[in-house]
Design a protein around this motif. Structure first.
Motif, PDB file in Angstrom:
ATOM      1  N   PRO A 170      57.300  45.558  13.336  1.00  0.00           N
ATOM      2  CA  PRO A 170      57.393  44.738  14.551  1.00  0.00           C
ATOM      3  C   PRO A 170      58.099  45.479  15.690  1.00  0.00           C
ATOM      4  CG  PRO A 170      57.902  43.414  12.627  1.00  0.00           C
ATOM      5  CD  PRO A 170      57.793  44.834  12.142  1.00  0.00           C
ATOM      6  N   ALA A 171      57.508  45.410  16.870  1.00  0.00           N
ATOM      7  CA  ALA A 171      58.035  46.128  18.034  1.00  0.00           C
ATOM      8  C   ALA A 171      58.881  45.204  18.903  1.00  0.00           C
ATOM      9  CB  ALA A 171      56.893  46.715  18.848  1.00  0.00           C
ATOM     10  N   THR A 172      59.931  45.775  19.492  1.00  0.00           N
ATOM     11  CA  THR A 172      60.811  45.024  20.387  1.00  0.00           C
ATOM     12  C   THR A 172      61.029  45.754  21.715  1.00  0.00           C
ATOM     13  OG1 THR A 172      62.697  46.037  19.240  1.00  0.00           O
ATOM     14  CG2 THR A 172      62.054  43.822  18.545  1.00  0.00           C
ATOM     15  N   TRP A 173      60.440  46.943  21.870  1.00  0.00           N
ATOM     16  CA  TRP A 173      60.630  47.758  23.066  1.00  0.00           C
ATOM     17  C   TRP A 173      59.281  48.229  23.597  1.00  0.00           C
ATOM     18  CZ3 TRP A 173      65.592  48.358  24.917  1.00  0.00           C
ATOM     19  CH2 TRP A 173      66.622  48.019  24.036  1.00  0.00           C
ATOM     20  N   LEU A 174      59.263  48.556  24.895  1.00  0.00           N
ATOM     21  CA  LEU A 174      58.050  49.051  25.540  1.00  0.00           C
ATOM     22  C   LEU A 174      58.377  50.317  26.316  1.00  0.00           C
ATOM     23  CD1 LEU A 174      55.043  48.628  26.413  1.00  0.00           C
ATOM     24  CD2 LEU A 174      55.961  47.433  28.420  1.00  0.00           C
ATOM     25  N   CYS A 175      57.630  51.399  26.056  1.00  0.00           N
ATOM     26  CA  CYS A 175      57.778  52.653  26.804  1.00  0.00           C
ATOM     27  C   CYS A 175      56.764  52.649  27.944  1.00  0.00           C
ATOM     28  CB  CYS A 175      57.547  53.851  25.894  1.00  0.00           C
ATOM     29  SG  CYS A 175      57.444  55.435  26.796  1.00  0.00           S
ATOM     30  N   MET A 176      57.261  52.662  29.170  1.00  0.00           N
ATOM     31  CA  MET A 176      56.376  52.620  30.326  1.00  0.00           C
ATOM     32  C   MET A 176      55.576  53.914  30.472  1.00  0.00           C
ATOM     33  SD  MET A 176      56.637  49.637  31.544  1.00  0.00           S
ATOM     34  CE  MET A 176      55.760  49.906  33.081  1.00  0.00           C
ATOM     35  N   GLU A 177      56.150  55.038  30.064  1.00  0.00           N
ATOM     36  CA  GLU A 177      55.417  56.305  30.167  1.00  0.00           C
ATOM     37  C   GLU A 177      54.221  56.310  29.222  1.00  0.00           C
ATOM     38  OE1 GLU A 177      56.147  61.151  29.805  1.00  0.00           O
ATOM     39  OE2 GLU A 177      57.853  59.793  30.044  1.00  0.00           O
TER      40      GLU A 177
END
Length: 226
Positions: A170-177
């Motif tokens: 499960p993901a909790t972060w987002l990398c904009m790059e």
């Protein structure tokens, strides 16, 4: 072919998780909602037509809100509410219309009841990197509003699940790059976000329950209640 999972939302009154297609049927049987409306009837607030609205992000049906709004309230009240709960980032302009882009623009001081007489509404926030919300009435009732605010949250969608691009946890972060330059989902779990090498657009940001995530400078909604 497997059927897509039905999106669910959480009732703001009884905290029960409700399937999106059953939301409008939930409230006649919800004990907490019945208690709240009965309490409201004993208040000094004025009785009027109250609209049960479904707000859905265009192209992202997993993001939706059910709201009850006073018919006498203005569209600017709904604009401010949508900004607070899932849109506001940089003070962009917005508008309501019938028909979306190129449709009949509606004045912000128009009442909800008057606006709905012309059909379903479209709300556009930010005319560069736009977020579009589709608004339609599901039901209406005559009575006294639940609270002093012209809008009451009924149900909000549960956070859509996201998997880490590195490990599928499960993901909790987002990398904009990753999202912008690499054109990947860019979603990361806590472990893989810690040493993620991308920093062109800053460190990874928290994933939040909003269709605005990943657009412009959006980082998250205001704290509830809205």
């Amino acid at each position: 072919m497997a059927r897509a999972k039905t999106s669910k939302g959480r009732c703001a009154f009884c905290q029960q998780d409700i399937a999106k297609n059953m939301a409008s049927r939930h409230f006649p049987a919800c004990p907490a909602w019945k208690e709240a409306t009965a309490h409201a009837e004993g208040s000094k607030r004025k009785a009027e037509t109250l609209y049960h609205l479904r707000v859905q992000a265009e192209g992202q049906p997993e993001f939706w809100l059910d709201l009850e709004m006073r018919g006498s309230a203005k569209l600017k009240d709904l604009d401010e509410y949508l900004r607070a709960i899932w849109l506001e980032c940089c003070g962009h302009m917005s508008q309501f219309s019938h028909g979306g882009w190129g449709g009949e623009e509606l004045p912000m001081n128009q009442s909800l009841a008057s606006a709905l007489a012309g059909g379903e509404l479209t709300h556009i926030y930010d005319f560069g990197t736009e977020s579009i919300s589709l608004i339609k009435p599901l039901d209406r009732r005559e009575g006294k509003p639940i609270g002093k605010h012209p809008i009451t949250l009924l149900i909000r969608n549960l956070m859509p699940p996201a998997a880490c691009i590195e490990c599928q946890e499960p993901a909790t972060w987002l990398c904009m790059e990753c999202l912008i330059d690499d054109e990947t989902e860019g979603t990361l779990c806590d472990r893989h976000a810690q040493n993620h090498p991308h920093d062109t657009y800053g460190a990874p940001i928290h994933i939040v329950n909003s269709p605005r995530l990943g657009l412009c400078g959006y980082e998250g909604p205001a704290d509830p209640p809205y």
